[in-house]
Design a protein around this motif. Structure first.
Motif, PDB file in Angstrom:
ATOM      1  N   VAL A   1      24.799 -19.944   0.319  1.00 17.21           N
ATOM      2  CA  VAL A   1      25.082 -20.225   1.730  1.00 17.21           C
ATOM      3  C   VAL A   1      26.175 -19.322   2.290  1.00 17.21           C
ATOM      4  N   GLU A   2      27.002 -18.792   1.422  1.00 14.53           N
ATOM      5  CA  GLU A   2      28.088 -17.909   1.867  1.00 14.53           C
ATOM      6  C   GLU A   2      27.548 -16.665   2.590  1.00 14.53           C
ATOM      7  N   ALA A   3      26.307 -16.304   2.328  1.00 17.87           N
ATOM      8  CA  ALA A   3      25.710 -15.128   2.974  1.00 17.87           C
ATOM      9  C   ALA A   3      25.412 -15.378   4.454  1.00 17.87           C
ATOM     10  N   ASP A   4      25.323 -16.629   4.869  1.00 19.70           N
ATOM     11  CA  ASP A   4      25.044 -17.000   6.262  1.00 19.70           C
ATOM     12  C   ASP A   4      23.874 -16.182   6.823  1.00 19.70           C
ATOM     13  N   ILE A   5      22.744 -16.304   6.186  1.00 24.83           N
ATOM     14  CA  ILE A   5      21.554 -15.568   6.624  1.00 24.83           C
ATOM     15  C   ILE A   5      21.142 -15.955   8.048  1.00 24.83           C
ATOM     16  N   PRO A   6      21.172 -17.233   8.440  1.00 24.09           N
ATOM     17  CA  PRO A   6      20.851 -17.539   9.843  1.00 24.09           C
ATOM     18  C   PRO A   6      21.765 -16.802  10.826  1.00 24.09           C
ATOM     19  N   GLY A   7      23.037 -16.702  10.503  1.00 25.90           N
ATOM     20  CA  GLY A   7      23.960 -15.961  11.362  1.00 25.90           C
ATOM     21  C   GLY A   7      23.592 -14.491  11.457  1.00 25.90           C
ATOM     22  N   LEU A   8      23.190 -13.898  10.333  1.00 20.68           N
ATOM     23  CA  LEU A   8      22.766 -12.499  10.330  1.00 20.68           C
ATOM     24  C   LEU A   8      21.536 -12.308  11.208  1.00 20.68           C
ATOM     25  N   LEU A   9      20.563 -13.204  11.104  1.00 22.10           N
ATOM     26  CA  LEU A   9      19.346 -13.088  11.900  1.00 22.10           C
ATOM     27  C   LEU A   9      19.660 -13.126  13.392  1.00 22.10           C
TER      28      LEU A   9
ATOM     29  N   PHE B   1      19.905   2.201  15.160  1.00 21.74           N
ATOM     30  CA  PHE B   1      19.800   1.608  13.832  1.00 21.74           C
ATOM     31  C   PHE B   1      21.036   1.879  12.982  1.00 21.74           C
ATOM     32  N   GLY B   2      21.769   2.942  13.279  1.00 23.06           N
ATOM     33  CA  GLY B   2      23.076   3.128  12.649  1.00 23.06           C
ATOM     34  C   GLY B   2      24.017   1.995  13.039  1.00 23.06           C
ATOM     35  N   GLU B   3      23.990   1.627  14.316  1.00 23.41           N
ATOM     36  CA  GLU B   3      24.801   0.498  14.793  1.00 23.41           C
ATOM     37  C   GLU B   3      24.338  -0.809  14.162  1.00 23.41           C
ATOM     38  N   MET B   4      23.025  -0.979  14.024  1.00 21.04           N
ATOM     39  CA  MET B   4      22.520  -2.195  13.392  1.00 21.04           C
ATOM     40  C   MET B   4      22.981  -2.286  11.936  1.00 21.04           C
ATOM     41  N   PHE B   5      22.953  -1.154  11.225  1.00 22.24           N
ATOM     42  CA  PHE B   5      23.403  -1.187   9.835  1.00 22.24           C
ATOM     43  C   PHE B   5      24.887  -1.519   9.753  1.00 22.24           C
ATOM     44  N   GLU B   6      25.675  -1.062  10.716  1.00 23.94           N
ATOM     45  CA  GLU B   6      27.101  -1.423  10.750  1.00 23.94           C
ATOM     46  C   GLU B   6      27.265  -2.925  10.945  1.00 23.94           C
ATOM     47  N   ILE B   7      26.424  -3.549  11.757  1.00 21.75           N
ATOM     48  CA  ILE B   7      26.452  -5.001  11.948  1.00 21.75           C
ATOM     49  C   ILE B   7      26.157  -5.704  10.626  1.00 21.75           C
ATOM     50  N   ILE B   8      25.149  -5.215   9.911  1.00 24.05           N
ATOM     51  CA  ILE B   8      24.789  -5.805   8.621  1.00 24.05           C
ATOM     52  C   ILE B   8      25.941  -5.651   7.629  1.00 24.05           C
ATOM     53  N   LYS B   9      26.513  -4.462   7.555  1.00 23.95           N
ATOM     54  CA  LYS B   9      27.634  -4.241   6.622  1.00 23.95           C
ATOM     55  C   LYS B   9      28.821  -5.127   6.967  1.00 23.95           C
ATOM     56  N   ALA B  10      29.133  -5.262   8.236  1.00 25.73           N
ATOM     57  CA  ALA B  10      30.254  -6.110   8.645  1.00 25.73           C
ATOM     58  C   ALA B  10      29.985  -7.576   8.296  1.00 25.73           C
ATOM     59  N   HIS B  11      28.739  -8.005   8.466  1.00 28.17           N
ATOM     60  CA  HIS B  11      28.376  -9.388   8.162  1.00 28.17           C
ATOM     61  C   HIS B  11      28.640  -9.712   6.686  1.00 28.17           C
ATOM     62  N   PHE B  12      28.375  -8.755   5.821  1.00 28.61           N
ATOM     63  CA  PHE B  12      28.519  -8.990   4.381  1.00 28.61           C
ATOM     64  C   PHE B  12      29.823  -8.440   3.798  1.00 28.61           C
ATOM     65  N   ALA B  13      30.735  -7.999   4.608  1.00 28.36           N
ATOM     66  CA  ALA B  13      31.945  -7.324   4.113  1.00 28.36           C
ATOM     67  C   ALA B  13      32.709  -8.159   3.094  1.00 28.36           C
ATOM     68  N   GLN B  14      32.892  -9.438   3.353  1.00 28.34           N
ATOM     69  CA  GLN B  14      33.660 -10.274   2.414  1.00 28.34           C
ATOM     70  C   GLN B  14      32.928 -10.434   1.088  1.00 28.34           C
ATOM     71  N   LEU B  15      31.621 -10.668   1.142  1.00 30.37           N
ATOM     72  CA  LEU B  15      30.856 -10.777  -0.103  1.00 30.37           C
ATOM     73  C   LEU B  15      30.838  -9.461  -0.857  1.00 30.37           C
ATOM     74  N   TYR B  16      30.694  -8.366  -0.118  1.00 31.95           N
ATOM     75  CA  TYR B  16      30.651  -7.032  -0.728  1.00 31.95           C
ATOM     76  C   TYR B  16      31.950  -6.731  -1.473  1.00 31.95           C
ATOM     77  N   ALA B  17      33.049  -7.233  -0.956  1.00 33.86           N
ATOM     78  CA  ALA B  17      34.361  -6.976  -1.566  1.00 33.86           C
ATOM     79  C   ALA B  17      34.559  -7.725  -2.885  1.00 33.86           C
ATOM     80  N   LYS B  18      33.761  -8.754  -3.122  1.00 36.34           N
ATOM     81  CA  LYS B  18      34.023  -9.556  -4.324  1.00 36.34           C
ATOM     82  C   LYS B  18      32.861  -9.648  -5.309  1.00 36.34           C
ATOM     83  N   ARG B  19      31.742  -8.991  -5.014  1.00 34.20           N
ATOM     84  CA  ARG B  19      30.623  -9.022  -5.956  1.00 34.20           C
ATOM     85  C   ARG B  19      29.791  -7.757  -5.824  1.00 34.20           C
TER      86      ARG B  19
END
Length: 128
Positions: A14-22, A82-100
């Motif tokens: 649930v930490e990924a918050d997929i509904p929020g990403l969508l 789509f570069g901007e969209m990928f930045e949105i995706i990266k920002a959404h997962f930044a905290q998870l990316y930092a720890k796994r």
């Protein structure tokens, strides 16, 4: 037509918050100055329960977004948008990316109009 399918490994939880990403991805499509008609936007997710990542020895995870759209958008627009969209995706997962261990990807595909069949009355609602 703009469809986005987000595939993600279920070990993100649930930490990924997929509904929020969508919702963020859908908002980006709506904010395209009409390049993507609102009635043609579809954003959905598929949670993956069976997968192998890298050597299969760790609790690795991935998120892959695939956009399918009709042909005809300018290359400069696609690169920027789509570069901007990928930045949105990266920002959404930044905290998870930092720890796994986490792989993020975005692929954009243009539909062959000869192999694309559609019927959609949603557009009528947005023309009012």
């Amino acid at each position: 037509m703009a469809h986005c399918i987000v595939e993600y490994t279920d070990n993100l939880g649930v930490e990924a918050d997929i509904p929020g990403l969508l919702h963020k991805i859908a908002a980006k499509f709506r904010d395209s100055d009409g390049v993507f008609p609102i009635g043609g936007i579809r954003v959905r997710a598929l949670r993956l329960t069976e997968y192998v990542i890298a050597d299969g020895r760790e609790d690795d995870a991935f998120v892959n977004a695939t956009v399918k759209m009709g042909a005809g958008r300018e290359p400069e627009f696609k690169k920027r948008f789509f570069g901007e969209m990928f930045e949105i995706i990266k920002a959404h997962f930044a905290q998870l990316y930092a720890k796994r261990y986490l792989a993020l990807t975005l692929y954009v595909e243009e539909a062959d109009e000869n192999g694309s069949f559609k019927q959609n009355n949603l557009h009528l609602r947005f023309k009012k």
